[in-house]
Design a protein around this motif. Structure first.
Motif, PDB file in Angstrom:
ATOM      1  N   GLY A 140      -0.730 -41.623 -37.613  1.00 54.10           N
ATOM      2  CA  GLY A 140      -1.952 -42.101 -36.995  1.00 54.10           C
ATOM      3  C   GLY A 140      -2.669 -41.078 -36.134  1.00 54.10           C
ATOM      4  N   ARG A 141      -3.806 -41.521 -35.615  1.00 57.48           N
ATOM      5  CA  ARG A 141      -4.589 -40.757 -34.665  1.00 57.48           C
ATOM      6  C   ARG A 141      -4.635 -41.520 -33.341  1.00 57.48           C
ATOM      7  N   PRO A 142      -3.477 -41.674 -32.695  1.00 58.33           N
ATOM      8  CA  PRO A 142      -3.459 -42.402 -31.429  1.00 58.33           C
ATOM      9  C   PRO A 142      -4.297 -41.737 -30.351  1.00 58.33           C
ATOM     10  N   SER A 163       5.745 -32.107 -40.834  1.00 51.90           N
ATOM     11  CA  SER A 163       4.893 -31.069 -41.425  1.00 51.90           C
ATOM     12  C   SER A 163       3.425 -31.475 -41.449  1.00 51.90           C
ATOM     13  N   ASP A 164       3.077 -32.501 -40.686  1.00 53.27           N
ATOM     14  CA  ASP A 164       1.682 -32.953 -40.593  1.00 53.27           C
ATOM     15  C   ASP A 164       1.011 -32.146 -39.482  1.00 53.27           C
ATOM     16  N   ILE A 165       0.714 -30.903 -39.808  1.00 50.43           N
ATOM     17  CA  ILE A 165       0.209 -29.960 -38.819  1.00 50.43           C
ATOM     18  C   ILE A 165      -1.089 -30.464 -38.188  1.00 50.43           C
ATOM     19  N   GLY A 166      -1.175 -30.365 -36.900  1.00 56.86           N
ATOM     20  CA  GLY A 166      -2.349 -30.843 -36.171  1.00 56.86           C
ATOM     21  C   GLY A 166      -2.164 -32.271 -35.714  1.00 56.86           C
ATOM     22  N   VAL A 167      -1.871 -33.163 -36.650  1.00 54.61           N
ATOM     23  CA  VAL A 167      -1.671 -34.569 -36.304  1.00 54.61           C
ATOM     24  C   VAL A 167      -0.382 -34.736 -35.503  1.00 54.61           C
ATOM     25  N   LEU A 168       0.630 -33.956 -35.825  1.00 54.42           N
ATOM     26  CA  LEU A 168       1.881 -34.011 -35.054  1.00 54.42           C
ATOM     27  C   LEU A 168       1.617 -33.702 -33.587  1.00 54.42           C
ATOM     28  N   GLU A 169       0.872 -32.652 -33.332  1.00 55.16           N
ATOM     29  CA  GLU A 169       0.574 -32.264 -31.956  1.00 55.16           C
ATOM     30  C   GLU A 169      -0.269 -33.327 -31.243  1.00 55.16           C
ATOM     31  N   LEU A 170      -1.189 -33.945 -31.962  1.00 57.87           N
ATOM     32  CA  LEU A 170      -2.010 -35.005 -31.372  1.00 57.87           C
ATOM     33  C   LEU A 170      -1.153 -36.219 -31.007  1.00 57.87           C
ATOM     34  N   ASN A 171      -0.151 -36.513 -31.838  1.00 55.22           N
ATOM     35  CA  ASN A 171       0.758 -37.616 -31.540  1.00 55.22           C
ATOM     36  C   ASN A 171       1.618 -37.300 -30.328  1.00 55.22           C
TER      37      ASN A 171
END
Length: 220
Positions: A140-142, A163-171
Motif C-alpha cells: 500500500g501507500r499508507p 524488493s518493492d523499491i520506494g514503496v518499502l521506504e514509504l511504508n
C-alpha cells in the motif's frame, strides 16, 4: 436484502451508496467478522489478487465485501485513483451499508487496502475509530493517509515486498507515524504485486492471522 436472501458461503452481488457501486458479499458459516476491501490503482471488485485473498479469509470464517470504490466513468479519470478523500468517502459509505444490512450489522469490521486503497482505509479508520477492529495494507501507500496515521486506533498491519523499491521506504516511514498496535511485515524478494512464487500466500497467511486475532477480539 433480508437475512433469508443470503445463503452462507455463496457470493452475492450488492449495490452500495448513492452511486450504487457494485460489490460482492460473501458470508461463510460460521463467521467471526467482515473485511471490506479497498482496491487501489483502478482495480475493481474483480481484482484476481484481492479475490484470492478474500477466498482465503472466508476459509477462516471471515466474511468479505469486495466492491468498486469508483464508477466506471470516475475510474476513467486516472486522477481519481489518487483522490484519497473521495476513496475514503466511498469506503465510509460501505461501512454505513454494513451497519444497515441485517446480514452484516452485528459483525466486527476489518479493512484490507491495496495501493492507494490502503490510504483510503487508514483515513476511514481514523475517522471511525469505534467502527474498525483491524486494518491490513498490502503493497500500500499508507504515506498518502498523511496526518490520519497518528490518529488511527485500530491494530494495523503493513505488508510490503522487500524488493518493492520506494514503496518499502514509504511504508517504513508511515509505520513510524502509527501510534496504535502495529506490525510491519516485509515479504523477502517480493515486488509490488507479489507475483513471485509463494509471496502472495505469505500475504494471505499474515493478513488472515491478523484479522482472525483482532476481529475475534472485537466480536460483538
Amino acid at each position: 436484502m433480508s437475512q433469508s436472501q443470503v445463503s452462507r458461503g455463496i457470493p452475492h452481488n450488492v449495490t452500495i451508496g448513492p452511486k450504487q457501486l457494485k460489490g460482492i458479499l460473501t458470508i461463510p458459516e460460521p463467521v467471526i467478522g467482515i473485511v471490506m476491501f479497498a482496491h487501489g490503482s483502478g482495480s475493481s471488485r474483480l481484482s484476481p489478487r484481492n479475490t484470492y485473498v478474500a477466498e482465503k479469509l472466508q476459509d477462516r470464517a471471515i466474511a468479505t465485501l469486495l466492491f468498486d470504490l469508483l464508477t466506471e466513468e470516475e475510474a476513467s479519470d486516472r486522477r481519481n485513483v489518487f483522490h484519497i478523500p473521495l476513496l475514503a468517502t466511498r469506503l465510509e459509505e460501505a461501512l454505513v451499508w454494513t451497519r444497515e444490512d441485517p446480514n452484516t450489522a452485528a459483525l466486527s469490521v476489518g479493512l484490507f487496502g491495496a495501493s492507494t486503497g490502503s490510504a483510503a482505509a487508514l483515513v476511514t479508520a481514523a475517522q471511525n475509530p469505534r467502527e474498525i477492529a483491524a486494518i491490513v495494507s498490502r503493497g500500500g501507500r499508507p504515506d498518502m493517509a498523511g496526518a490520519a496515521l497518528a490518529q488511527i486506533q485500530a491494530p494495523t498491519l503493513l505488508i510490503v515486498g522487500g524488493s518493492d523499491i520506494g514503496v518499502l521506504e514509504l511504508n517504513e516511514d508511515a509505520y513510524a507515524e502509527l501510534n496504535c498496535t502495529k506490525h510491519l511485515h516485509i515479504v523477502p524478494g517480493a515486488t509490488h504485486l507479489f507475483e513471485e512464487p509463494g509471496t502472495l500466500d505469505e500475504v494471505v497467511e499474515a493478513a488472515g492471522a491478523w484479522f482472525t486475532q483482532h476481529l475475534q477480539a472485537e466480536e460483538k
